[in-house]
Design a protein around this motif. Sequence first.
Motif: not given
Length: 431
Positions: A279-283
């Motif tokens: 989630v963090a990397v994709l955002h």
Amino acid sequence: MSLPSATSTAPAAAGAPAADAPRPSRRGPVVMTVLTALGLLAFVLLADGGTTTLSLASARDVVALPDLVLPSRGAALVLLVGCAAVAALAWARAVGGRRTPSWVVPVFGALFVLAFLVWVVTGARVSLVSLLGGTLLLGAPLVFGAMAGVVSERAGVVNIAIEGQLLLGAFLGAVVASLSGTAYLGLVAAPVGGVLVGMLLAVFTIRYLVNQIIVGVVLNVLVIGLTSFLYSTVLSDNSGWNSPTGLPALPVPGLSQVPVVGPVLFNQNLLVYLMYVVVAVLHVMLFRSRWGLRLRAVGEHPKAADTVGIPVQRTRFRAVVLGGAIAGLGGASFTLGASAAGLAFNREMTAGSGYIALAAMIFGRWSPLGALGAALLFGFASNLQNVLSVIGTPIPSQFLLMAPYLATIFAVAGLVGRVRGPAAAGTPYEK
């Protein structure tokens, strides 16, 4: 020669909405008002007096917090007054022609769910740590599925096949973990199942320009039929093929001992920690990198993106395959992340989670962080039905089984209001 009318030339008043701007939807405020009224009727006026006990302690806490004992009617009333205040704000913004802030719906949902929780567990003692920890476990496949939908639709391809990607990922994860004797190899194999379904989706929709909705539904049916056939002919006759070991909990030293938050966030298995990273990397990549800018350009205006040299077809193909890998990883949650002992694969064990993940993506407005919050809300509804069935709530079991799907309908059809996805999503592109 006639002069132009004063109304056509006068500048718009400061802060007034443009004449051709769409009016903000009032559907959200209406639903909030109705839910608040129903909550006041059921949770306060018709509720029996009593107390609700929430346990805040776990075995690993450095400091054991005492139980939180609340008067059911009073606590529900305070929470519903908060819901009424949020609904009033939404009405004021809608009547004034202004857009409702993005935090309004999540705050209203959290307050209403807490009011319902306080009311429904009256006279019982519920562990808040277990409730929230189970929410993460049950919400993990929804989060991975929602992330897969975000990646695909931001590139312009509607990924209805998330259900099939989750199911095939769960199947391969269970089989490989059973044959190898280690859950970590199953965790590596699960994304392969999602990639296979994603490649089929990409080939038919991008290369041959077949309708994306139809292909997605067909792929879901194909995977359901294939896994059901293999379950009946292979897994049922060979128990060693369907007895996976689960992923063990990996407590983070120090952090896992923080009261309430520690056991919930930092005493999880590897799959949940991977969910945080994804989630963090994709955002960050989607909104703060050149790759994300190109991906969003392809999903919004593929012809303009092609004009400036962005390979539209290749970008879409890679995005769909990446989304399939993410969804396949989420499928491992059903067989490898359910418990330390693992969970045998069963027919159609995803039970519509792919479609709920799509709803979470829409509810989250095609944003990874927004989809995360929506998926966890639906995961909370799923876990709450398990908790309520254990404590013996008077609510009929059929209504408990309906809880996550009812939450999905109310969230997407009522609270989310008017949203706009990527402009070119669902539209094939051909040079």
